[in-house]
Design a protein around this motif. Structure first.
Motif, mmCIF file in Angstrom:
data_model
loop_
_atom_site.group_PDB
_atom_site.id
_atom_site.type_symbol
_atom_site.label_atom_id
_atom_site.label_comp_id
_atom_site.label_asym_id
_atom_site.label_seq_id
_atom_site.Cartn_x
_atom_site.Cartn_y
_atom_site.Cartn_z
ATOM 1 N N LEU A 3 0.963 -1.249 0.157
ATOM 2 C CA LEU A 3 -0.105 -0.083 0.057
ATOM 3 C C LEU A 3 0.602 1.198 0.035
ATOM 4 N N HIS A 4 0.405 2.202 -0.730
ATOM 5 C CA HIS A 4 1.095 3.706 -0.642
ATOM 6 C C HIS A 4 0.522 4.513 0.377
ATOM 7 N N LEU A 5 0.940 4.701 1.440
ATOM 8 C CA LEU A 5 0.224 5.551 2.519
ATOM 9 C C LEU A 5 0.433 7.300 2.461
ATOM 10 N N PRO A 6 -0.137 8.125 2.412
ATOM 11 C CA PRO A 6 0.180 9.552 2.571
ATOM 12 C C PRO A 6 0.732 9.938 3.864
ATOM 13 N N GLY A 7 1.819 10.365 4.253
ATOM 14 C CA GLY A 7 2.140 11.081 5.390
ATOM 15 C C GLY A 7 1.746 12.651 5.829
ATOM 16 N N ALA A 8 1.891 13.002 6.707
ATOM 17 C CA ALA A 8 1.664 14.412 7.055
ATOM 18 C C ALA A 8 2.270 15.341 6.257
ATOM 19 N N SER A 345 -8.096 13.789 8.665
ATOM 20 C CA SER A 345 -7.618 13.787 7.449
ATOM 21 C C SER A 345 -7.254 12.300 6.720
ATOM 22 N N LEU A 346 -6.948 12.077 5.563
ATOM 23 C CA LEU A 346 -6.415 11.107 5.139
ATOM 24 C C LEU A 346 -5.128 10.564 5.624
ATOM 25 N N PRO A 347 -3.960 11.557 6.044
ATOM 26 C CA PRO A 347 -2.940 11.194 6.684
ATOM 27 C C PRO A 347 -3.233 10.381 7.867
ATOM 28 N N HIS A 348 -4.147 11.050 8.612
ATOM 29 C CA HIS A 348 -4.471 10.667 9.911
ATOM 30 C C HIS A 348 -4.829 9.190 9.940
ATOM 31 N N PHE A 349 -5.754 8.759 8.914
ATOM 32 C CA PHE A 349 -6.318 7.616 8.743
ATOM 33 C C PHE A 349 -5.104 6.704 8.484
ATOM 34 N N ALA A 350 -4.283 6.940 7.600
ATOM 35 C CA ALA A 350 -3.466 6.262 7.148
ATOM 36 C C ALA A 350 -2.516 5.664 8.239
ATOM 37 N N ARG A 351 -2.190 6.693 8.916
ATOM 38 C CA ARG A 351 -1.237 6.390 10.168
ATOM 39 C C ARG A 351 -1.967 5.330 11.162
ATOM 40 N N ALA A 352 -3.401 5.517 11.300
ATOM 41 C CA ALA A 352 -4.054 4.842 12.144
ATOM 42 C C ALA A 352 -4.124 3.298 11.738
ATOM 43 N N TYR A 353 -4.458 3.170 10.414
ATOM 44 C CA TYR A 353 -4.330 1.839 9.805
ATOM 45 C C TYR A 353 -2.870 1.309 10.072
ATOM 46 N N GLU A 354 -1.866 2.020 9.636
ATOM 47 C CA GLU A 354 -0.514 1.200 10.029
ATOM 48 C C GLU A 354 -0.099 0.926 11.249
ATOM 49 N N MET A 372 -8.764 -0.235 3.297
ATOM 50 C CA MET A 372 -7.931 0.673 3.068
ATOM 51 C C MET A 372 -7.617 1.268 1.717
ATOM 52 N N ARG A 373 -7.316 0.317 0.865
ATOM 53 C CA ARG A 373 -7.122 0.631 -0.482
ATOM 54 C C ARG A 373 -8.285 1.414 -1.227
ATOM 55 N N THR A 374 -9.537 0.490 -0.793
ATOM 56 C CA THR A 374 -10.562 1.596 -1.289
ATOM 57 C C THR A 374 -10.551 3.103 -0.921
ATOM 58 N N LEU A 375 -10.424 3.192 0.581
ATOM 59 C CA LEU A 375 -10.442 4.641 0.842
ATOM 60 C C LEU A 375 -9.278 5.511 0.209
ATOM 61 N N LEU A 376 -7.908 4.923 0.074
ATOM 62 C CA LEU A 376 -7.204 5.751 -0.711
ATOM 63 C C LEU A 376 -7.620 5.945 -2.178
ATOM 64 N N HIS A 377 -8.420 5.137 -2.741
ATOM 65 C CA HIS A 377 -8.813 5.155 -4.056
ATOM 66 C C HIS A 377 -9.852 6.250 -4.090
ATOM 67 N N LEU A 378 -10.766 6.496 -2.962
ATOM 68 C CA LEU A 378 -11.666 7.405 -2.906
ATOM 69 C C LEU A 378 -11.000 8.865 -2.900
ATOM 70 N N TYR A 379 -9.853 8.919 -2.220
ATOM 71 C CA TYR A 379 -9.401 10.171 -2.187
ATOM 72 C C TYR A 379 -8.298 10.549 -3.343
ATOM 73 N N GLY A 380 -8.333 9.666 -4.276
ATOM 74 C CA GLY A 380 -7.420 9.842 -5.350
ATOM 75 C C GLY A 380 -5.996 9.339 -5.437
ATOM 76 N N VAL A 381 -5.733 8.401 -4.517
ATOM 77 C CA VAL A 381 -4.208 8.033 -4.211
ATOM 78 C C VAL A 381 -4.161 6.673 -5.081
ATOM 79 N N THR A 382 -3.325 6.580 -5.927
ATOM 80 C CA THR A 382 -3.164 5.475 -6.722
ATOM 81 C C THR A 382 -1.460 5.162 -6.866
ATOM 82 N N PRO A 383 -1.201 3.841 -7.021
ATOM 83 C CA PRO A 383 0.358 3.579 -6.903
ATOM 84 C C PRO A 383 0.978 4.290 -7.767
#
Length: 383
Positions: A3-8, A345-354, A372-383
């Protein structure tokens, strides 16, 4: 799969999810501590509502989550701030939640305590504040649940000083049927409670709080303290009358407070035990054997996740709690009462998941990864 997770900082980082869940153990009832998890509510995702509408609750999923907590030996603290009291859940819906959960507790043999507040009011006279408390107290006692007297925004807005708190709480304690839990919620959880107990000086407020308890210790089972100040909680619990318990509500320092010291310990009533349920229960059972080091070894690694979920503005911690419940498969959607799924925020969710994944909190890590991948795609995050 990575997964590619956004940071702060906005940059993406690669993360490899775990493939196996942490083993879940079960056992007998707790013997050394009384432990409640404040439980979240599950919104009805198909309800046609707006943030200003009355709450629409998915009752089946909400009650199923309470059965999950009871199955691990935890008590349920119902209709508290974790259930969005004052942040989307109005009194009418809270009363229905109390009645349904208390009936479910009776059927399941689970322990339950329910919040008593004044959220019928935004402000009012002292007499109106007392009447609002009495109405809610009657609902909780009639349901057969233990009462938790919550801090009141209306009382904070109306009271002129410590004497008004002594009057209102003294009046309520004289009429309660069974011993109650008194709840001191700090302004980091609810800014409207600044200066509770009649003073912004915490030493003076503590003296008034203790005076309320000293007047009727037979009517106080315990206190729940949510000030995120471990030293103050320890000092306070050492000043309690004999037989009155301290239930920690400190989601930053709970392992050390529950473990205690040579002069005593705290029981627990915690929002973080909503996502930590099975792991927290295992840790308490280890503590029951006298193995404090083993207890800390299990629970200390969870503090980073808790501090992340409860970071300022702390009152939005329940967004992270519900997010993790969705990832863990306890509900089919990430929708919240009042639209509060947008509060982090999405970075907050990403860190919580991790952090949660690293702890092995997800019963099905692949499901959590896919969501988590579905949420990332919803926010426009793609590998």
């Amino acid at each position: 799969m990575t997964l590619h997770l956004p940071g702060a900082d906005g940059a993406l980082r690669a993360y490899e999810p775990r493939s196996e869940p942490r083993p879940v153990t079960s056992g007998s009832a707790f013997t050394s501590r009384t432990v409640f998890s404040a439980a979240h509510v599950v919104a009805d995702p198909y309800a046609d509502v707006s943030p200003d509408s009355p709450a629409a609750v998915d009752w089946d999923a909400t009650l199923a989550f309470r059965r999950h907590l009871w199955s691990h030996g935890l008590g349920v603290a119902e209709a508290m701030d974790t259930a969005q009291r004052g942040m989307g859940l109005d009194w009418a819906c809270a009363a229905e939640l109390i009645r349904r959960s208390a009936a479910e507790a009776k059927a399941a043999g689970g322990r339950i305590a329910c919040g008593v507040g004044t959220d019928q009011l935004t402000a009012g006279t002292l007499a109106e504040v007392r009447a609002a408390y009495e109405e809610q107290l009657a609902v909780v006692e009639e349901s057969g649940a233990q009462a938790i007297l919550m801090a009141s925004r209306a009382l904070a807005a109306t009271a002129r000083g410590p004497e008004d708190y002594l009057d209102v709480y003294g009046h309520l304690l004289r009429q309660t049927t069974e011993p109650v839990i008194l709840h001191w919620l700090g302004p980091m959880f609810d800014p409207a409670l600044e200066g509770y107990w009649g003073s912004a000086d915490l030493d003076a407020a503590t003296d008034t709080f203790l005076e309320v308890i000293a007047a009727r210790p037979d009517k106080v089972d315990g206190i729940k303290v949510s000030l995120l100040d471990a030293r103050r909680e320890v000092d306070l619990r050492r000043r309690l009358p004999k037989g009155v318990r301290c239930y920690t509500g400190d989601d930053f320092h709970y392992p050390e407070l529950i473990a205690g010291d040579e002069q005593g310990f705290s029981h627990a009533l915690l929002g973080i035990f909503d996502p930590l349920g099975p792991l927290a229960a295992e840790a308490v059972r280890v503590l029951d054997t006298g193995d404090t080091d083993g207890f800390r070894a299990l629970l200390d690694p969870t503090v980073e996740l808790s501090r992340h979920l409860f970071r300022a503005p702390t009152r939005f911690y329940k967004t992270g709690v519900v997010f993790l419940a969705w990832l863990a498969g306890h509900q089919t959607h990430f929708t919240m009462v009042g639209g509060l799924q947008s509060a982090r925020s999405l970075p907050h969710f990403a860190r919580a998941y991790e952090l949660a994944d690293a702890l092995g909190l997800f019963p099905d890590p692949k499901l959590a990864e896919d969501r988590m991948r579905t949420l990332l795609h919803l926010y426009g995050v793609t590998p």
